[in-house]
Design an enzyme around this catalytic site. Structure first.
Site, PDB file in Angstrom:
ATOM      1  N   ASP A  41     -37.013   1.323  -9.146  1.00  0.00           N
ATOM      2  CA  ASP A  41     -36.242   1.624  -7.934  1.00  0.00           C
ATOM      3  C   ASP A  41     -36.648   2.976  -7.347  1.00  0.00           C
ATOM      4  O   ASP A  41     -36.952   3.093  -6.155  1.00  0.00           O
ATOM      5  CB  ASP A  41     -34.734   1.626  -8.229  1.00  0.00           C
ATOM      6  CG  ASP A  41     -34.214   0.248  -8.629  1.00  0.00           C
ATOM      7  OD1 ASP A  41     -35.007  -0.715  -8.625  1.00  0.00           O
ATOM      8  OD2 ASP A  41     -33.019   0.139  -8.955  1.00  0.00           O
ATOM      9  N   LYS A  98     -37.096  -8.465  -5.764  1.00  0.00           N
ATOM     10  CA  LYS A  98     -35.841  -7.719  -5.633  1.00  0.00           C
ATOM     11  C   LYS A  98     -35.228  -8.001  -4.243  1.00  0.00           C
ATOM     12  O   LYS A  98     -35.262  -9.142  -3.802  1.00  0.00           O
ATOM     13  CB  LYS A  98     -36.078  -6.259  -5.945  1.00  0.00           C
ATOM     14  CG  LYS A  98     -36.513  -6.089  -7.425  1.00  0.00           C
ATOM     15  CD  LYS A  98     -36.619  -4.677  -7.848  1.00  0.00           C
ATOM     16  CE  LYS A  98     -37.168  -4.548  -9.245  1.00  0.00           C
ATOM     17  NZ  LYS A  98     -36.143  -4.421 -10.258  1.00  0.00           N
ATOM     18  N   GLU A  99     -34.649  -7.007  -3.574  1.00  0.00           N
ATOM     19  CA  GLU A  99     -33.925  -7.266  -2.325  1.00  0.00           C
ATOM     20  C   GLU A  99     -34.790  -7.983  -1.287  1.00  0.00           C
ATOM     21  O   GLU A  99     -34.306  -8.723  -0.441  1.00  0.00           O
ATOM     22  CB  GLU A  99     -33.390  -5.953  -1.751  1.00  0.00           C
ATOM     23  CG  GLU A  99     -32.095  -5.480  -2.388  1.00  0.00           C
ATOM     24  CD  GLU A  99     -32.229  -4.926  -3.782  1.00  0.00           C
ATOM     25  OE1 GLU A  99     -33.249  -5.207  -4.473  1.00  0.00           O
ATOM     26  OE2 GLU A  99     -31.310  -4.212  -4.211  1.00  0.00           O
TER      27      GLU A  99
HETATM   28  O1  S3P Z   1     -29.934  -3.229 -15.035  1.00  0.00           O
HETATM   29  C1  S3P Z   1     -29.859  -2.598 -13.980  1.00  0.00           C
HETATM   30  O2  S3P Z   1     -28.851  -1.912 -13.678  1.00  0.00           O
HETATM   31  C2  S3P Z   1     -31.000  -2.638 -13.050  1.00  0.00           C
HETATM   32  C3  S3P Z   1     -32.245  -3.009 -13.498  1.00  0.00           C
HETATM   33  C4  S3P Z   1     -33.448  -3.009 -12.630  1.00  0.00           C
HETATM   34  O3  S3P Z   1     -33.801  -4.348 -12.349  1.00  0.00           O
HETATM   35  P1  S3P Z   1     -34.980  -5.155 -13.135  1.00  0.00           P
HETATM   36  O4  S3P Z   1     -34.705  -5.117 -14.569  1.00  0.00           O
HETATM   37  O5  S3P Z   1     -34.857  -6.514 -12.516  1.00  0.00           O
HETATM   38  O6  S3P Z   1     -36.266  -4.456 -12.774  1.00  0.00           O
HETATM   39  C5  S3P Z   1     -33.223  -2.257 -11.323  1.00  0.00           C
HETATM   40  O7  S3P Z   1     -34.250  -2.528 -10.414  1.00  0.00           O
HETATM   41  C6  S3P Z   1     -31.888  -2.620 -10.713  1.00  0.00           C
HETATM   42  O8  S3P Z   1     -31.670  -1.941  -9.497  1.00  0.00           O
HETATM   43  C7  S3P Z   1     -30.759  -2.246 -11.635  1.00  0.00           C
HETATM   44  C1  PEP Z   2     -33.154  -4.000  -7.408  1.00  0.00           C
HETATM   45  C2  PEP Z   2     -31.987  -3.494  -7.023  1.00  0.00           C
HETATM   46  O1  PEP Z   2     -30.791  -4.137  -7.100  1.00  0.00           O
HETATM   47  P1  PEP Z   2     -30.216  -5.297  -8.039  1.00  0.00           P
HETATM   48  O2  PEP Z   2     -29.225  -4.626  -8.924  1.00  0.00           O
HETATM   49  O3  PEP Z   2     -29.582  -6.258  -7.089  1.00  0.00           O
HETATM   50  O4  PEP Z   2     -31.348  -5.903  -8.822  1.00  0.00           O
HETATM   51  C3  PEP Z   2     -31.917  -2.134  -6.430  1.00  0.00           C
HETATM   52  O5  PEP Z   2     -30.796  -1.595  -6.302  1.00  0.00           O
HETATM   53  O6  PEP Z   2     -32.945  -1.556  -6.055  1.00  0.00           O
END
Ligand code: S3P
Ligand code: PEP
Length: 425
Positions: free
Chosen positions: A313, A340-341
């Site tokens: 992120d 992701k988004e």
């Molecule tokens: O476990 C979490 O809080 C998150 C894990 C990450 O995702 P990924 O494991 O899919 O990369 C990150 O990108 C997301 O914003 C939040």
């Molecule tokens: C990937 C993200 O969100 P999510 O928790 O929906 O995966 C993000 O906040 O960058």
């Protein structure tokens, strides 16, 4: 469509108090809801992703009361006894709500439908569903295989040995770990393939431990969780500031300081995205580290070549810092930006080119050569909060820019532009 015009910012200076971490807020709310006893959560994030978790908990019969500014929640834990909701649980595009709730609801009695925004239906969840089904969970796809929405008939899971693919999202392992104490027997989880975004597993294990559940972790390859356990409420728990949100202010000070004090995360943070500040030191920022805050000053910025798998992120912020570095920047091992988004690799490449950078978009990397001339353009944000926040760095670097649909920042940081304005001169 709403647009936000950002005029060139000459200098940033001042102090910023970060809102609570999204990753911690949603984990803490869910475990507090499942626990025996009442938990008071302080510095909760007030944003769309948290609102979706709160909405789901309400429909599941959990009593959560919020203070006026929605940053303190009193959660009356239900000891694992959730209600069957009267309607589908709408979870927006919040991965930290959708994935953990999928696993937890597969483990407790009841019938559930989990739905979301259109983009959520394009974000994979098959690796988690495979693992839950292998354990005997009753989870089915309502539209396309491997993607939301889902139907879950909970209460079928006895534990046992299971493999989970860790190569696309750490949230699948996080979900399974958080649900495993609710299974009737012990669970041994083995990671198949690489485990991406690993530091988020540390956040999960830390929060579980605070709610009284120990997990045996053998080098992030296997995890053993005892079954038939209850989470225990915490009288008061404080959510750390959001380390991913901190990245924009670390970057802003590095590009245009002045000096910015960032309160809420520091050397003691449990969040892996604090690693972004270390990367920014490599880039040239000057940072003073304290336990729970950072003070960041401008530096001579140079391009770097980094593996950003651990900080997916915050690494997006580096892509716009790169516009102001001497020399090219490469950000590698970030394939999951694509799920992701939005497809973040393609979107970032497209928007960086519009600004004037030369960009190579690889399957799992991006290379950015800074512009010789900046174009004054409108940035499309693809309903992705981080694209909106990253491209504000163009204005911080002294170049005018327009951000389309700036309210997409409400996913994790509704006050972002106001906070940036408060340190901009
Ligand atoms: O476990 C979490 O809080 C998150 C894990 C990450 O995702 P990924 O494991 O899919 O990369 C990150 O990108 C997301 O914003 C939040
Ligand atoms: C990937 C993200 O969100 P999510 O928790 O929906 O995966 C993000 O906040 O960058």
């Amino acid at each position: 469509m709403e647009q936000l015009r950002l005029e060139p910012i000459n200098n940033v200076n001042g102090s910023v108090t970060l809102p609570g971490s999204k990753s911690l807020s949603n984990r803490i709310l869910l475990l507090a809801a499942l626990a025996e006893g009442t938990t008071v959560v302080e510095n909760l994030l007030d944003s769309d992703d948290i609102r979706h978790m709160l909405g789901a908990l309400k429909l599941l019969g959990v009593d959560v009361s919020l203070n006026d500014d929605k940053t303190v929640a009193t959660v009356k834990g239900v000891g694992g006894q959730l209600l069957t909701p009267s309607e589908p649980l709408f979870l927006g595009n919040a991965g930290t709500a959708y994935r953990p709730l999928t696993a937890v609801l597969a483990a407790v009695s009841g019938e559930y439908e989990l739905i979301g925004e259109p983009r959520m239906e394009e974000r994979p969840i098959g690796h988690l569903v495979d693992a839950l089904q292998a354990l005997g969970g009753d989870v089915t796809y309502l539209k396309n295989k491997d993607y939301p929405p889902l139907k879950i008939v909970g209460g079928q899971i006895k534990g046992g040995q299971v493999e989970i693919d860790g190569s696309i999202s750490s949230q699948f392992l996080t979900a399974l770990l958080m649900a495993a104490p609710l299974f009737s027997g012990d669970t041994k989880i083995t990671i198949k393939g690489a485990l991406v975004s690993k530091p988020y597993i540390d956040i999960t294990l830390d929060v579980m431990a605070r709610f009284g559940i120990a997990v045996a972790n053998d080098d992030y390859k296997t995890f053993i969780v005892k079954g038939a356990q209850q989470y225990q409420a915490i009288e008061r728990i404080m959510v750390e500031g959001d380390a991913s949100s901190a990245s924009y202010f670390v970057a802003a000070a590095a590009i245009a300081g002045g000096e910015i004090e960032i309160k809420g995360v520091g050397a003691k943070s449990v969040q892996g995205d604090i690693g972004f500040a270390k990367v920014m030191e490599q880039v040239g920022a000057k940072i003073d580290w304290y336990d729970e805050r950072l003070v960041v000053h401008k530096g001579q910025l140079k391009g770097v070549d980094i593996d950003a798998n651990a900080i997916p992120d915050a690494a997006m912020t580096l892509a716009t810092v790169a516009l102001f570095a001497d020399g090219p920047t490469a950000i590698r091992n970030i394939y999951n930006w694509r799920v992701k988004e939005t497809d973040r690799l393609h979107a970032m490449a497209t928007e960086l080119r519009k600004v004037g950078a030369e960009v190579v978009e690889g399957e799992d990397f991006i290379e950015i050569i800074p512009p010789t001339h900046f174009n004054d353009v409108a940035i499309d944000t693809y309903d992705d909060h981080r694209i909106a926040m990253c491209f504000a760095m163009v204005a911080v670097g002294g170049k005018a820019i327009t951000i389309n649909d700036p309210k997409c920042t409400y996913k994790t940081f509704p006050t972002f532009f106001k906070t940036l304005a408060s340190v901009s001169h």
